[in-house]
Design an enzyme around this catalytic site. Sequence first.
Site, PDB file in Angstrom:
ATOM      1  N   ASP A 227       0.962  -1.259   0.120  1.00 27.12           N
ATOM      2  CA  ASP A 227      -0.053  -0.110   0.064  1.00 27.12           C
ATOM      3  C   ASP A 227       0.755   1.367  -0.024  1.00 27.12           C
ATOM      4  O   ASP A 227       0.352   2.199   0.375  1.00 27.12           O
ATOM      5  CB  ASP A 227      -0.662   0.165   1.129  1.00 27.12           C
ATOM      6  CG  ASP A 227      -1.840  -1.016   1.269  1.00 27.12           C
ATOM      7  OD1 ASP A 227      -2.156  -1.699   0.517  1.00 27.12           O
ATOM      8  OD2 ASP A 227      -2.643  -1.287   2.345  1.00 27.12           O
TER       9      ASP A 227
ATOM     10  N   GLU B  13      -7.306  -3.519  -3.724  1.00 27.91           N
ATOM     11  CA  GLU B  13      -8.388  -3.043  -3.559  1.00 27.91           C
ATOM     12  C   GLU B  13      -9.090  -1.652  -4.188  1.00 27.91           C
ATOM     13  O   GLU B  13     -10.014  -1.535  -4.965  1.00 27.91           O
ATOM     14  CB  GLU B  13      -8.678  -3.265  -2.045  1.00 27.91           C
ATOM     15  CG  GLU B  13     -10.109  -2.621  -1.395  1.00 27.91           C
ATOM     16  CD  GLU B  13     -10.385  -2.835   0.051  1.00 27.91           C
ATOM     17  OE1 GLU B  13     -10.885  -3.841   0.739  1.00 27.91           O
ATOM     18  OE2 GLU B  13      -9.538  -1.828   0.843  1.00 27.91           O
TER      19      GLU B  13
ATOM     20  N   GLU C 179      -7.575   5.073  -4.922  1.00 29.59           N
ATOM     21  CA  GLU C 179      -6.578   5.402  -4.284  1.00 29.59           C
ATOM     22  C   GLU C 179      -5.087   5.474  -4.911  1.00 29.59           C
ATOM     23  O   GLU C 179      -4.029   6.253  -4.934  1.00 29.59           O
ATOM     24  CB  GLU C 179      -6.441   4.965  -2.795  1.00 29.59           C
ATOM     25  CG  GLU C 179      -7.337   5.459  -1.857  1.00 29.59           C
ATOM     26  CD  GLU C 179      -7.307   4.935  -0.624  1.00 29.59           C
ATOM     27  OE1 GLU C 179      -7.320   5.602   0.284  1.00 29.59           O
ATOM     28  OE2 GLU C 179      -7.522   3.708  -0.352  1.00 29.59           O
TER      29      GLU C 179
END
Length: 825
Positions: free
Chosen positions: A479, A556, A560
């Site tokens: 991430d 996911e 973003e």
Amino acid sequence: MEDDSYTPIDGSRSNVRRRTWLKGLLAGGVITATGSFNASAADADIERVGAGSIARVTPGEASVPPRTIYAVDELSSPYPTNDWWTTLLWRPLSENLWIHPLAARVTEAGLAVTYPDEWQVGDAPFSWGERTDDFAESVSSPDASTGPIDPDLTVSHPHVDADVPAEVADYGDWSVTYRRSSGDASLDATLTQGSPFVYFETTGGGVDVAFEGEVSVWHERSHVLGVSVGGHHYGLFAPPGAAWEGVDGDVVSSRLDGEGYVSVALLPEASPDVLNAYRRRAYAFVTDTTVTWEYDAERSAVVTDYEFELEAKHGRADETLTALYPHQAKRTGDELSDWSYVSPRGEMPVYAGSRFTTELPYRGILPFLPDAADVPNLADHVEAVESEDTLIRDWQGDGTYWTGKNFERLLQLAPIAEQVDDGAAAERFRNAIRDELETWFSAASDGDVDERDLFWYDDVWGTLNGAPMGFGADADLNDHHFHYGYWVKAAAELARVDPQWAREEAYGGVVDLLVRDYANPDRGDSQYPLFRNFSPYAGHSWASGSGELPAGCNQESSSEAINAYAALILWGELTGDEEIRDAGIYLYTHEVHAALEYWFDIANENLPDAWPYDSAGMVWGRGYAYATWFNQDAESIHAINYLPIGGHSFYLGWNRDAASANWAELLDNDDGDETFDLGWYTDVLWEFRALSAPDEARSWYETEYAAGDFAESRAHAAHWIHTLDAVGVPDASVSADTPLYSVFRDGNVRTYVAYNAADERSDVSFSDGTELTVGPGEMATTTRAFESLPPMDGAFPRVTGSDDAGSDANTGSGGKRDERGTPTE
């Protein structure tokens, strides 16, 4: 001390001297591992970077990724992460490798290979339509129902021991070579995303190929075999003069005539003609893969070249075969063959050559929306936030992600405060951002490394981690783009009004390290890998650092990731760094088109009929999931692929019908109403709705407004919804020759918006003939009425090498496909 030949950031291939040169400077202490020139190494724990600093040791509130990395000694940090193959670096063998169209796994027995040509629906906790309350726990469980692949065949070296690890020996931008060796015996295997070929090189012996299940040999001619295993067809290509032994059994072997090479290819059909065509390319081994890119401002397009470096083991090495993903096949002018494979991303047609090119349209972003509507009580909503005692909140958690969400709220508010003439509020919002950034950008207090709220460099992997982070971002390197994108975007907002703060000698140097960590465009950098999160061939990012789950890597929040690359565009443009800006445009554009293809499937082409949804919350190497890591509520599944809403989000409304259909699916899976009982993302959901039906969104705001996301505010929700209600929805049919722009349409009236980050006036030309003059550091708008305009379908012509343009890349007419990827219409 700079040599332009050593600093290619435009995507061009760096030569080896760049890496060697930098390593020499590092070894001599001339520069630091962050790239800063160092007059003294007196404090080895702290690295000064402009006015800030980072740590060179692990802080107290940090976790570390594995200290053992499975790579040959000739390879060193920085190591790639977050890609389809990086599980090889994390464990002695590997997890499943979802190469597409092939899948593979390194086992004790050898390299297991298969062709997953059928969708499996409802059989695994990863996805396939089944929403469960324990999704996150089930996918992390070692006994999850999706385990090792079921191989068609396994390739091994007869003299390489089963217990030796596989070590990464080399890698390209979308290819990898691993090595297993015992004494003088070794087996190198090269896997390439999109390629139907697997290449093997050996020392100290030949290869064994063990077949699993029913096998038939339909072609046998000395060094070439055509075999079918479980309905899948393969070609086995040994060197000319070699022979295959044991053809009548379940294991065939070849000594390779002492040449030490062999390739195995997945064939689209079992026929002598196809086998012969693949044989002609079977000896052109892929030794490297390289992506290069260019932002064509005049046409507002991203041109991307994919190049294979080939070595002729026999005959010529002028071309190979590769299967293109839908986002590539629709955007190339190179001629494609009639052969194709099925994959979790849809049909993959085959291209023959050593290089192909795609062109993807870029439709601009904005740092914020213009002052184009009368928003009731907007100044009061701004003042309500300004009056808060603490602007950097931690009630949802601390660490790099939640701190970044704080930044998002404030960076959206500051321009709105300026539009309502509340300079004090704008200053307070930016000061809160500045103070928090500078706290994290300084790694020491009283000469000692801080325990928390800092960044530190891990030279084992070659990565910049924060302390604390969360979500496995430090221990698993997950991430980073999600987290750091918010930070870079916040820094860009400061750079917009305070360019001195953003100078490299001030705090811009630390921001550049964040950029280099998650989106480094220089493959010659000795400290950070090329594009940590972004997978060039897949066309999108992976959030998982290691891919250490049976379904492979996953991502996911497509939105973003898009936000992270929009941040690069803003940071590059606002600081005058065109190389970073153009890299950001390349990454943003590809991520946007991949999201529309694979998360939203707006062309209705890539998801099969058996999939019970019209979109996905998560994309995995193996397939999809209609789920999130934290719950299975439809509000979350959809919102996590919308947020954060801002001037980079207009792609969500390019196709108005598709956006409305996605909204309808959300309602259908959320009890069929618009109450949104979860309440976490209510404002985000309605901001998304404003991209296709701004009148509905405004009605909700005026009658039922409810706050939601941590990174949102009532002021931003009001400003967004009322502005779109005034100017209309995004119009992707018009482009401009500047990076920061957008076009909106309400009926037959277009509104054109552009921001000029330069110090001089800019004249912007739009593709429909509209001209707009923008002052330095200003945003400008103009409107134009037309007698009529074509329907709002967000369509882009499909790029093709033939006269038949086919179905549109965004709206499409290809229809749904069945479990095997065959068109049903």
